[in-house]
Design a protein around this motif. Structure first.
Motif, PDB file in Angstrom:
ATOM      1  N   ILE A  14       0.843  -1.194   0.000  1.00 47.36           N
ATOM      2  CA  ILE A  14       0.000   0.000   0.000  1.00 47.36           C
ATOM      3  C   ILE A  14       0.882   1.249   0.000  1.00 47.36           C
ATOM      4  CG2 ILE A  14      -1.754   1.277   1.286  1.00 47.36           C
ATOM      5  CD1 ILE A  14      -2.784  -1.352   2.364  1.00 47.36           C
TER       6      ILE A  14
ATOM      7  N   LEU B  67      -8.534   4.121  -2.159  1.00 47.78           N
ATOM      8  CA  LEU B  67      -7.580   3.517  -1.233  1.00 47.78           C
ATOM      9  C   LEU B  67      -7.172   4.533  -0.167  1.00 47.78           C
ATOM     10  CD1 LEU B  67      -6.129   0.839  -0.843  1.00 47.78           C
ATOM     11  CD2 LEU B  67      -4.222   1.755  -2.134  1.00 47.78           C
TER      12      LEU B  67
ATOM     13  N   VAL C 243      -7.817   3.929   3.786  1.00 50.71           N
ATOM     14  CA  VAL C 243      -6.632   3.828   4.647  1.00 50.71           C
ATOM     15  C   VAL C 243      -6.645   4.930   5.697  1.00 50.71           C
ATOM     16  CG1 VAL C 243      -4.132   4.116   4.697  1.00 50.71           C
ATOM     17  CG2 VAL C 243      -5.166   2.561   3.062  1.00 50.71           C
TER      18      VAL C 243
ATOM     19  N   LEU D 139      -8.427   0.870   7.732  1.00 51.93           N
ATOM     20  CA  LEU D 139      -8.729  -0.278   6.875  1.00 51.93           C
ATOM     21  C   LEU D 139      -9.509  -1.320   7.682  1.00 51.93           C
ATOM     22  CD1 LEU D 139      -8.017  -0.778   3.951  1.00 51.93           C
ATOM     23  CD2 LEU D 139      -6.003  -2.016   4.687  1.00 51.93           C
TER      24      LEU D 139
ATOM     25  N   ARG E 236      -0.764   3.500  11.165  1.00 48.47           N
ATOM     26  CA  ARG E 236      -1.367   2.600  10.208  1.00 48.47           C
ATOM     27  C   ARG E 236      -2.814   2.268  10.518  1.00 48.47           C
ATOM     28  NH1 ARG E 236       1.357  -2.619   9.628  1.00 48.47           N
ATOM     29  NH2 ARG E 236       3.051  -1.546  10.684  1.00 48.47           N
TER      30      ARG E 236
ATOM     31  N   MET F  48      -9.815  -0.856  13.091  1.00 48.28           N
ATOM     32  CA  MET F  48     -10.833  -1.793  12.632  1.00 48.28           C
ATOM     33  C   MET F  48     -12.127  -1.614  13.414  1.00 48.28           C
ATOM     34  SD  MET F  48      -9.010  -5.378  11.895  1.00 48.28           S
ATOM     35  CE  MET F  48      -7.727  -5.548  10.669  1.00 48.28           C
TER      36      MET F  48
END
Lengths: 284, 299, 356
Positions: free
Chosen positions: B99, C263, C267, C271, C328, C334
């Motif tokens: 990514i 994306l 992100v 994600l 990240r 999540m």
């Protein structure tokens, strides 16, 4: 060796050979697991024990030979089908669903019962009753129909009961990754039990545990065998672990069965002693 | 197709294939070591072409010096990309690095739009005059540039093979492609070897970019995307991780692309599709490519 | 200790929130200027695409780079259904549109449904061969398929009008259609994610081998997730086409760039989180409008600063890389925003009473 009748066995491997290129990982395996027993499969590192598991659970299709389970020829079936038929397993290096909670890990293992059509067809073909709640239509899950909600509720109840039995209920909302190592092992076994198996395969469940934890785990395994009415096939590298609890032991070396019998029979077998020679010191 | 046109196509196919090969090596070397598709690799090609362009137009360097500077610049860029964007993620899941690589590609492209402008620039003024001459070979009219490109490509590929197989650093590269922890135990500095791999691959991509720009005499910020993707496909085709495979894959892919359009001109619009179709077929039926090794998942 | 609300309370709260949202959207549609409303509509359209994208990339854990392909299929399908036969005849100047597409015309809802179904069909056709691949190979294969779709669109003159694209589509994607479809998307995807099926998908994401060993038909589940995700991508494409009122087969509109934008959204949002995908979509839509100032000319006192075209994308890509390197989990990780979480959060905000 006396001749064996595969009808006497819950699971039987008939002349199973597994080759990878030139390497023969399992060589003409002719043996099985009897209903209700606690069988140990032992052998030095690289003897082919995990390969036997992978053949039984459908991860590998054997190069030659057949695998029978409850009289059905399950050779070459997909892993998820085999699980539905009633064989469940754990992994040598724990493979939990780490981003799911303890409860969800168990719930996932029940999922196959509502949606495994291929396996149910296979069961019916062999004259068995099919398992599970019947077909799951995704629409029902989207619309949250009463029937679907009841299904979820039943699954939840069953999962919580299972967690209670294995003493993990209080951690049900913790992430699997946050559990200490010993409990992760336990959860993995609980998850395998949640698939409602008749046979459970445990791949080195005591790996990485101290003697006290190991002893506790062995008691746990004997207990689940009785409480859940499952047959257990246990892989162990360390002989001492299986000696106490296994009723019968098969010894594998370089892919071949070199001995079979009770703990004391196997222990005194010269072939076994030779195979384990390098590692014998810490066994006795 | 007449003989002369066939000959022309043959040379075009070889040149295009050579370019794919040059670019594919960077992908295959990095993938072989890190299992990472370096999405930004195609954009290094673009930066290389721009560096050569500005070396001549802004710094008024002679073209050959500008080219060398651009290639070194590309190498430096490749090294930098690894250090900044990939190195911090070595221990993370592989998909995170992928990514990030996509992000890096996107960054380089938008950066180029800002710094170099979005309008395509003609590369004709950069190309030295003797390369634009046309010679007649068996009736086929072929630019000197074609021979030059082909010769340069072959020379660079030979140089690469020499580095990988005959030098100490090449040996280290091959060692870490097999087993990183063991190589580290033997006292090699893993990060420097990986950095060198990136630099080497990027230098080739930079060179490829400059030749590309001379042949299709235009440069723009997105010029690296398609060649990059196709070169990656060439690497997969040849067997990812294998340098010879990448070379072979590049030549086959380039030749195929030119020849299909040569024989079936009505398919010219679909030219960019062929590579993807090949990719998908390869991935379905022989994911290890022509010369690749099988990677198995341990259970 | 986490405290939980009663289910009935949550249902009332949700109904209340829906009513409040409708009211707010109504007020917005009456008071805001067209520019602000356009951003609102864009948020919803990106939201539909991002939620469907995170369903496959974040929840099922399949790294697909082909989402724009499904968006494209949806966009073309619905555009061909909503344009009037006369408009089609005038647009297709190089080659006439093939029968029966040249005579069909439907309403927007039917067209959007058809867009979803068509995209789902393509998702099935693409997923069936490519889902045998894993990880980065899957990423490249899906990227390849989406490029194939775009190049086909560029070349199939008598269906897509080729490079000319389709122009002058009716601007059907108003605030109600866009937010209505976002609502449907979120309800469906959330219900699935929090069902037994969704748990199975997450299990596959965490460890496909273990999931298979637990009796889950991994391939079938992935394929179903891929098709569902494709359906909503197609819906998103329909909404997008009727928001822009044009479609053309350029990488920036329906090609790989769109996938990159999506994306970035998922992100940044985290994600694997549906809430995160919506937040990411909103951030992207708002920021890309707000950041226009860096590209325009500014006057500060007597100085004039010339804007830099393309600067927005530099900022976005840097933001994206930095997110990947140092943060990240993104905004939501999540996790989802739930009533229980809000409740506990509010409880924590209150001054704590003495315990014991």
């Amino acid at each position: 060796m006396e001749s064996k009748r595969k009808e006497d066995y819950l699971l039987f491997l008939e002349h199973v050979t597994m080759r990878f290129g030139g390497l023969v990982a399992v060589d003409d395996f002719y043996n099985g697991v009897r209903p209700g027993e606690l069988l140990g499969l032992i052998g030095p590192n690289g003897a082919g024990k995990t390969t036997v598991f992978n053949v039984i659970t459908g991860i590998y299709t054997p190069t030659s030979g057949r695998v029978y389970f409850r009289g059905m020829d399950i050779t070459g079936l997909k892993p998820h089908v085999i699980t539905h038929l009633g064989i469940s397993r754990t992994f040598q290096n724990i493979r939990l669903f780490y981003n799911l909670t303890v409860l969800e890990n168990v719930l996932v293992a029940q999922h196959h019962s509502i949606t495994n059509k291929d396996a149910d067809k296979f069961l019916e073909k062999h004259g068995f009753e099919k398992k599970g709640f019947g077909s799951m239509w995704l629409g029902k899950a989207i619309l949250k129909t009463p029937g679907y909600m009841k299904l979820e509720k039943d699954m939840l109840k069953e999962a919580e009961e299972l967690l209670e039995k294995v003493e993990l209920l209080e951690y049900k909302n913790e992430l699997a990754s946050s559990l200490p190592y010993g409990m992760q092992r336990k959860l993995e076994i609980a998850r395998a039990l949640a698939t409602d198996p008749q046979l459970i395969l445990l791949d080195e469940p005591a790996a990485g545990m101290n003697p006290q934890e190991t002893e506790e785990l062995m008691r746990f395994i004997t207990r689940i065998r009785d409480e859940f009415n499952v047959t257990v096939l246990l892989i162990e590298h360390d002989m001492k672990v299986v000696m106490g609890i296994c009723e019968r032991i098969i010894v594998l070396d370089y892919g071949k069965i070199i001995a079979e019998g009770t703990a004391s029979e196997v222990q005194s077998n010269p072939k076994v002693i030779e195979a384990y020679l390098g590692e014998w010191e810490h066994v006795s | 197709m007449s003989g002369t046109i066939f000959l022309q196509n043959l040379f075009n196919g070889l040149t295009l294939g050579g370019l794919y090969a040059l670019i594919a090596i960077g992908y295959t070397m990095v993938y072989g070591i890190l299992r990472l598709i370096n999405f930004a690799h195609g954009d290094v090609l673009m930066i290389g072409a721009y560096l050569a362009f500005y070396g001549v137009t802004l710094m008024s360097m002679p073209w050959y010096i500008s080219v060398v500077v651009a290639i070194l610049g590309s190498a430096g860029l490749g090294f930098l990309i690894d250090r900044v964007a990939y190195k911090p993620l070595r221990e993370s899941p592989r998909i995170s690095a992928l990514i990030t690589a996509i992000g890096m590609s996107f960054f380089l492209e938008s950066f180029a739009v800002v710094v170099f402008g979005g309008i395509p620039k003609s590369f004709l003024s950069i190309t030295p005059r003797f390369l634009k001459k046309v010679v007649v070979v068996f009736g086929a009219r072929i630019q000197v540039l074609t021979f030059f490109a082909l010769a340069t490509t072959v020379a660079l590929l030979a140089l690469l093979l020499w580095i990988v197989y005959k030098t100490k650093i090449g040996m280290a590269m091959r060692a870490i492609a097999t087993d990183i922890p063991t190589t580290a135990l033997m006292g090699a500095n893993i990060d420097n070897i990986i950095g060198f791999t990136f630099a080497l691959g990027s230098a080739l991509a930079g060179a490829g970019g400059i030749i590309w720009a001379m042949r299709y005499p235009q440069i723009n910020p997105y010029m690296g995307f398609m060649p990059g993707l196709k070169a990656f496909i060439a690497a997969v085709f040849g067997g990812i991780g294998s340098i010879q495979g990448a070379m072979l894959g590049g030549f086959i892919l380039g030749m195929m692309e030119i020849m299909i359009v040569g024989f079936f001109p009505q398919l010219a619009g679909y030219r960019d599709v062929f590579a993807f179709v090949i990719l998908i077929l390869i991935l379905m039926f022989k994911p290890t490519g022509i010369m690749g090794k099988k990677l198995t998942v341990k259970v | 200790m986490e405290r939980r609300l009663k289910t009935s309370t949550k249902v009332y709260l949700t109904l209340g929130l829906i009513a409040l949202s409708i009211l707010l959207l109504y007020v917005a549609s009456k008071t805001l200027d067209t520019y602000a409303i356009r951003i609102l509509r864009l948020i919803a359209v990106f939201g539909v695409m991002a939620v469907s994208y995170t369903f496959i990339n974040g929840i099922t854990g399949l790294f697909s780079l082909g989402h724009a392909g499904f968006v494209a299929i949806g966009a073309y399908t619905s555009a061909l259904l909503t344009m009037s036969p006369m408009q089609k005849e005038m647009s297709y100047i190089l080659e006439p549109l093939i029968w029966p597409l040249n005579v069909i015309q439907t309403d927007f809802f039917t067209a959007t449904l058809a867009a979803g179904v068509m995209a789902a069909l393509f998702a099935f056709l693409i997923g069936y061969p490519s889902l045998r691949l894993t990880g980065d190979y899957l990423a490249i294969a899906t990227l390849g398929f989406s490029e194939i779709i775009r190049i086909m669109a560029l070349n199939m003159q008598s269906v897509t009008n080729g490079a000319l694209g389709l122009k002058g589509l009716p601007e059907y994607s108003n605030i109600w259609w866009t937010w209505g479809w976002l609502f449907i998307t979120v309800v469906v995807i959330t219900s699935l994610t929090y069902s037994s099926f969704g748990r199975a998908l997450k299990a596959i994401r965490d460890d496909a081998i273990a999931a298979e060993a637990m009796g889950i038909n991994v391939f079938k589940h992935q394929l179903m997730a891929f098709v569902i995700s494709g359906f909503f991508a197609g819906v998103g494409g329909s909404l997008y086409a009727h928001l822009l009122t044009t479609i053309d087969p350029r990488p920036t509109t329906i090609g790989v760039m769109l996938t990159f934008y999506l994306l970035i959204m998922i992100v940044l949002g985290g994600l694997g989180s549906i809430t995160g995908a919506i937040i990411g979509a909103a951030l992207f839509a708002i920021l890309s409008e707000w950041l226009r100032f860096v590209e325009g000319t500014m006057h500060i006192g007597k100085w004039t600063i010339h804007g830099i075209p393309g600067m927005r994308m530099v900022i976005f890509s840097l933001l994206f890389i930095i997110t990947m390197l140092v943060w990240r989990r993104g905004i939501m990780g999540m996790e989802e925003l739930t009533w229980d979480k809000l409740y506990n959060w509010i409880l924590r905000l209150r001054p704590r009473r003495k315990e014991g």
